[in-house]
Design a protein around this motif. Structure first.
Motif, mmCIF file in Angstrom:
data_model
loop_
_atom_site.group_PDB
_atom_site.id
_atom_site.type_symbol
_atom_site.label_atom_id
_atom_site.label_comp_id
_atom_site.label_asym_id
_atom_site.label_seq_id
_atom_site.Cartn_x
_atom_site.Cartn_y
_atom_site.Cartn_z
ATOM 1 N N ASN A 1 0.828 -1.203 0.000
ATOM 2 C CA ASN A 1 0.000 0.000 0.000
ATOM 3 C C ASN A 1 0.863 1.253 0.000
ATOM 4 O O ASN A 1 1.833 1.342 0.752
ATOM 5 C CB ASN A 1 -0.896 0.070 1.239
ATOM 6 N N ILE A 2 0.478 2.207 -0.810
ATOM 7 C CA ILE A 2 1.056 3.542 -0.729
ATOM 8 C C ILE A 2 -0.074 4.497 -0.357
ATOM 9 O O ILE A 2 -1.031 4.664 -1.125
ATOM 10 C CB ILE A 2 1.688 3.978 -2.065
ATOM 11 N N ASP A 3 -0.002 5.069 0.824
ATOM 12 C CA ASP A 3 -1.033 6.035 1.226
ATOM 13 C C ASP A 3 -1.077 7.173 0.215
ATOM 14 O O ASP A 3 -0.041 7.722 -0.150
ATOM 15 C CB ASP A 3 -0.722 6.612 2.612
ATOM 16 N N ASP A 4 -2.262 7.526 -0.223
ATOM 17 C CA ASP A 4 -2.383 8.597 -1.219
ATOM 18 C C ASP A 4 -3.497 9.560 -0.827
ATOM 19 O O ASP A 4 -4.672 9.300 -1.099
ATOM 20 C CB ASP A 4 -2.674 8.014 -2.599
ATOM 21 N N PRO A 5 -3.160 10.674 -0.178
ATOM 22 C CA PRO A 5 -4.191 11.650 0.185
ATOM 23 C C PRO A 5 -4.742 12.353 -1.061
ATOM 24 O O PRO A 5 -4.030 13.100 -1.728
ATOM 25 C CB PRO A 5 -3.435 12.642 1.083
ATOM 26 N N ASN B 1 8.070 11.253 -3.017
ATOM 27 C CA ASN B 1 9.109 10.867 -2.068
ATOM 28 C C ASN B 1 9.576 9.433 -2.296
ATOM 29 O O ASN B 1 10.765 9.118 -2.151
ATOM 30 C CB ASN B 1 8.611 11.032 -0.638
ATOM 31 N N LEU B 2 8.642 8.557 -2.650
ATOM 32 C CA LEU B 2 9.019 7.178 -2.926
ATOM 33 C C LEU B 2 9.909 7.093 -4.158
ATOM 34 O O LEU B 2 10.901 6.363 -4.197
ATOM 35 C CB LEU B 2 7.779 6.312 -3.121
ATOM 36 N N VAL B 3 9.523 7.830 -5.194
ATOM 37 C CA VAL B 3 10.326 7.831 -6.412
ATOM 38 C C VAL B 3 11.734 8.366 -6.123
ATOM 39 O O VAL B 3 12.730 7.833 -6.605
ATOM 40 C CB VAL B 3 9.644 8.674 -7.509
ATOM 41 N N ASN B 4 11.796 9.419 -5.318
ATOM 42 C CA ASN B 4 13.103 9.990 -4.984
ATOM 43 C C ASN B 4 13.926 9.054 -4.100
ATOM 44 O O ASN B 4 15.155 9.070 -4.136
ATOM 45 C CB ASN B 4 12.918 11.328 -4.277
ATOM 46 N N LEU B 5 13.228 8.242 -3.305
ATOM 47 C CA LEU B 5 13.927 7.316 -2.409
ATOM 48 C C LEU B 5 14.541 6.155 -3.173
ATOM 49 O O LEU B 5 15.635 5.691 -2.848
ATOM 50 C CB LEU B 5 12.937 6.777 -1.361
ATOM 51 N N PHE B 6 13.854 5.695 -4.202
ATOM 52 C CA PHE B 6 14.239 4.447 -4.863
ATOM 53 C C PHE B 6 15.682 4.437 -5.368
ATOM 54 O O PHE B 6 16.408 3.479 -5.124
ATOM 55 C CB PHE B 6 13.270 4.150 -6.000
ATOM 56 N N PRO B 7 16.148 5.459 -6.076
ATOM 57 C CA PRO B 7 17.529 5.385 -6.600
ATOM 58 C C PRO B 7 18.576 5.326 -5.503
ATOM 59 O O PRO B 7 19.715 4.943 -5.761
ATOM 60 C CB PRO B 7 17.670 6.678 -7.417
ATOM 61 N N ASN B 8 18.199 5.714 -4.267
ATOM 62 C CA ASN B 8 19.168 5.746 -3.182
ATOM 63 C C ASN B 8 19.296 4.410 -2.460
ATOM 64 O O ASN B 8 20.090 4.288 -1.533
ATOM 65 C CB ASN B 8 18.775 6.834 -2.179
ATOM 66 N N ILE B 9 18.482 3.422 -2.842
ATOM 67 C CA ILE B 9 18.617 2.103 -2.236
ATOM 68 C C ILE B 9 19.765 1.368 -2.916
ATOM 69 O O ILE B 9 19.696 1.083 -4.114
ATOM 70 C CB ILE B 9 17.307 1.289 -2.398
ATOM 71 N N PRO B 10 20.826 1.062 -2.212
ATOM 72 C CA PRO B 10 21.954 0.362 -2.837
ATOM 73 C C PRO B 10 21.515 -0.972 -3.437
ATOM 74 O O PRO B 10 20.640 -1.646 -2.884
ATOM 75 C CB PRO B 10 22.933 0.158 -1.672
ATOM 76 N N GLU B 11 22.145 -1.346 -4.534
ATOM 77 C CA GLU B 11 21.766 -2.577 -5.219
ATOM 78 C C GLU B 11 21.866 -3.778 -4.287
ATOM 79 O O GLU B 11 21.023 -4.678 -4.337
ATOM 80 C CB GLU B 11 22.656 -2.781 -6.451
ATOM 81 N N ARG B 12 22.872 -3.796 -3.426
ATOM 82 C CA ARG B 12 23.064 -4.963 -2.563
ATOM 83 C C ARG B 12 21.951 -5.097 -1.524
ATOM 84 O O ARG B 12 21.746 -6.177 -0.947
ATOM 85 C CB ARG B 12 24.419 -4.875 -1.869
ATOM 86 N N LEU B 13 21.237 -3.972 -1.245
ATOM 87 C CA LEU B 13 20.155 -4.009 -0.254
ATOM 88 C C LEU B 13 18.780 -4.246 -0.868
ATOM 89 O O LEU B 13 17.833 -4.535 -0.148
ATOM 90 C CB LEU B 13 20.133 -2.705 0.552
ATOM 91 N N LYS B 14 18.677 -4.101 -2.192
ATOM 92 C CA LYS B 14 17.366 -4.240 -2.820
ATOM 93 C C LYS B 14 16.725 -5.605 -2.583
ATOM 94 O O LYS B 14 15.533 -5.688 -2.311
ATOM 95 C CB LYS B 14 17.467 -3.921 -4.313
ATOM 96 N N PRO B 15 17.472 -6.709 -2.671
ATOM 97 C CA PRO B 15 16.828 -8.005 -2.383
ATOM 98 C C PRO B 15 16.255 -8.072 -0.974
ATOM 99 O O PRO B 15 15.187 -8.635 -0.754
ATOM 100 C CB PRO B 15 17.976 -9.005 -2.580
ATOM 101 N N LEU B 16 16.971 -7.494 0.003
ATOM 102 C CA LEU B 16 16.497 -7.491 1.386
ATOM 103 C C LEU B 16 15.222 -6.656 1.506
ATOM 104 O O LEU B 16 14.248 -7.064 2.148
ATOM 105 C CB LEU B 16 17.577 -6.945 2.316
ATOM 106 N N VAL B 17 15.229 -5.455 0.885
ATOM 107 C CA VAL B 17 14.051 -4.592 0.937
ATOM 108 C C VAL B 17 12.857 -5.272 0.263
ATOM 109 O O VAL B 17 11.748 -5.267 0.789
ATOM 110 C CB VAL B 17 14.352 -3.232 0.262
ATOM 111 N N GLU B 18 13.122 -5.884 -0.876
ATOM 112 C CA GLU B 18 12.039 -6.540 -1.602
ATOM 113 C C GLU B 18 11.459 -7.690 -0.788
ATOM 114 O O GLU B 18 10.249 -7.912 -0.760
ATOM 115 C CB GLU B 18 12.539 -7.044 -2.950
#
Length: 600
Positions: free
Chosen positions: A43-47, A118-135
């Motif tokens: 879910n992404i809260d969307d006001p 904010n989510l779009v801006n956050l995404f490029p800052n997630i290091p590739e090595r952490l993406k599997p963990l986040v996913e």
């Protein structure tokens, strides 16, 4: 608000708004429990004002029927929140509203969905090595973010006829209830005084395929005959019919339909990139037109009743919309091509309810203020009590429920939107048949079965309250506009692009791709056989297309719950007046145009 699976992410909410979430229609080959879990929990809260406007309307109607109490403080907070979505780019305080709140950007205002940005801006800052963990923790967030990133340019949308007309209907209902809700009504009207400006705005941007044949075109946008190629694909048969009927009778063909966006190309380019009309061209959505009809109906019944001068601004649009929607229902367009005709509302039951509530409002009046409203009432009466009713009944399951598409594919039916679809379908039938002495037995039985299904499931914590109440226009491969015939194809700088020879590398944000004017159906059908940008038109195979792409949709349990309460209220309102009403659905006549025959 926190993302349930990842408490470190915080999302903005807004006081007074009911919760609304952006979800993704995540699919796999087997309709697995994993993808069902991902749809439920991602879910992404969307006001936005859209959901709250619908919920408040439903609560007010339920309260008017005497079935719930109303917290006026909470109601006023909702109204105050909705008022913050007025389009600041429109002059003279015109009653035009945007899906998202706007913020100042240079000399103009642009929509600002902070959570998405904010989510779009956050995404490029997630290091590739952490993406599997986040996913792993978020059950598909990486995929969601990738899709959101692709749609970032679509965030800066202008105000629209849909949000504006539903808000117009809200003001009209508050006016009707002003003897009991004077403070709330006064609050709305204090900030929405220029209704005439909005009516002129609707007239200006209305889609008019025969604009070049129109003599009084000074009130219309010079781009009024330019439309999304997907829309013309849906409308080609109807536009051709209107043209040929008029010329056969020696008349100048005329047609006006509501657009989605309250802006034309010249105005967009003047504000670009702060404001971007998707694909730089307007479109026609059946549900949006039904909501415009509803807003105008309630307004001229409860606010400017009898004001011929104001009604004349939109009288042609009002009647043309009703005639067009009649054709669409009889033609089965919402069932055959919901991907193109229900551009932003994937639910066909949404559309039928939006149409039915205009009919209910007209039916409740002994006398209508304008002959055009009488004409629309007759159109809707004939249509909804026959073809539309039969179409709704045919969609009901044996257990009494209706459903849309969420979770139903690969041979499995998860019924993720059953409560919502059932509530909306019941509201449609109840609005059509309440206070009608000739309710068919099949309708009575259908409503009883539907109410029974809601009673048995709505309070069950295991029953899904989800819905796909709203979506973007891109949902399947068949919804890309560039593979449909066009007569306008050029970049913003004026450079022409031939879609018959160009490849898909030309499909960039600066491309203006549209269908202008009228083309005979015979000629248009030949155009559909040609490839555009190297591709033929895709066949629509349903919204759950494996091998296609996953699309975002808006879901709100508050909408499911408020629609359920409203359906109950309408049903119980019948039961108040006769012990046999459960069998006969005979309701008291509250001064409406229908006289109800009491059971002997």
């Amino acid at each position: 608000s926190t993302w349930g699976l990842f408490p470190l992410l915080q999302f903005e909410q807004m006081r007074g708004l009911f919760n609304s979430y952006i979800k993704m229609n995540i699919l796999d080959q087997k309709n697995s429990d994993f993808t069902a879990f991902a749809r439920k929990t991602t879910n992404i809260d969307d006001p936005n004002m859209f959901v709250t406007n619908f919920v408040v309307l439903a609560l007010l109607e339920t309260w008017e029927l005497g079935e719930i109490s109303l917290n006026v403080k909470s109601l006023n907070e909702a109204i105050e929140a909705i008022l913050q979505f007025k389009d600041q780019n429109k002059p003279d305080d015109v009653l035009a509203y945007s899906f998202w709140r706007q913020e100042k950007s240079g000399d103009s205002w642009r929509a600002s969905p902070h959570n998405l940005v904010n989510l779009v801006n956050l995404f490029p800052n997630i290091p590739e090595r952490l993406k599997p963990l986040v996913e792993k923790q978020l059950g598909g967030l990486i995929f969601v973010l990738e899709k959101v990133k692709e749609l970032k340019n679509a965030f800066n949308i202008p105000s629209d006829a849909d949000d504006s007309s539903v808000n117009l209907a809200l003001g009209a209902l508050l006016k009707k209830l002003s003897n009991r809700l004077k403070g709330t009504s006064d609050l709305w009207f204090k900030h929405n005084q220029n209704v005439e400006g909005y009516l002129k705005t609707l007239r200006k941007y209305a889609y008019r395929p025969f604009l070049n044949l129109t003599e009084d075109s000074q009130n219309y946008s010079k781009h009024a005959d330019q439309i999304d190629p997907r829309t013309y694909f849906v409308l080609a048969e109807y536009v051709d019919q209107v043209y040929k009927n008029a010329t056969a009778e020696g008349r100048t063909p005329k047609l006006a339909l509501s657009p989605t966006w309250l802006m034309d190309l010249d105005e967009e380019l003047a504000l670009f990139p702060n404001v971007v009309v998707p694909f730089h061209t307007n479109n026609v959505d059946l549900s949006v037109n039904a909501n415009v009809l509803f807003g105008l109906t309630l307004h001229f019944l409860n606010v400017d009743r009898g004001d011929r001068q104001k009604f004349d601004i939109v009288k042609d649009l009002y009647v043309d919309i009703a005639k067009f929607l009649k054709w669409a229902v009889e033609r089965g367009v919402a069932f055959e091509r919901p991907d193109l005709s229900l551009v932003y509302y994937p639910s066909k039951f949404d559309f039928y309810w939006f149409l039915a509530r205009s009919y209910a409002a007209l039916k409740a009046e002994k006398d209508l203020p304008f002959p055009e409203m009488e004409e629309v009432f007759e159109i809707l009466s004939q249509l909804l009590t026959t073809t539309a009713t039969n179409q709704i009944l045919e969609e009901q399951g044996n257990e009494g429920y209706w459903q849309e598409f969420l979770g139903n594919y690969a041979g499995k039916e998860r019924g993720e939107d059953r409560l919502f679809a059932t509530a909306v379908a019941l509201n449609s039938l109840l609005d059509i048949w309440r206070n009608n002495q000739d309710t068919p037995t099949a309708v009575k039985e259908s409503i009883k079965k539907g109410i029974s299904y809601l009673q048995n499931n709505v309070l069950n914590c295991q029953s899904s309250k989800q819905n796909a109440f709203f979506s973007g226009s891109l949902k399947t491969n068949s919804t890309f506009p560039f593979f449909y015939p066009s007569t306008v194809s050029h970049f913003i700088n004026g450079t022409e692009v031939d879609p018959k020879t160009a490849d898909q590398s030309y499909l960039i944000q600066d491309l203006i791709y549209a269908f202008k004017g009228y083309t005979s159906l015979e000629q248009y059908q030949k155009m559909t056989q040609e490839k555009h940008f190297g591709k033929p038109m895709y066949e629509f195979k349903g919204f759950n297309q494996l091998g296609g792409f996953v699309f975002p949709y808006w879901s709100s349990p508050a909408i499911t719950q408020s629609m359920t309460m409203l359906a109950y209220a309408k049903y119980l309102h019948c039961l108040l007046y006769t012990s046999d009403a459960a069998d006969d659905l005979l309701c008291v006549d509250l001064g409406g145009r229908r006289i109800i025959k009491k059971k002997n």
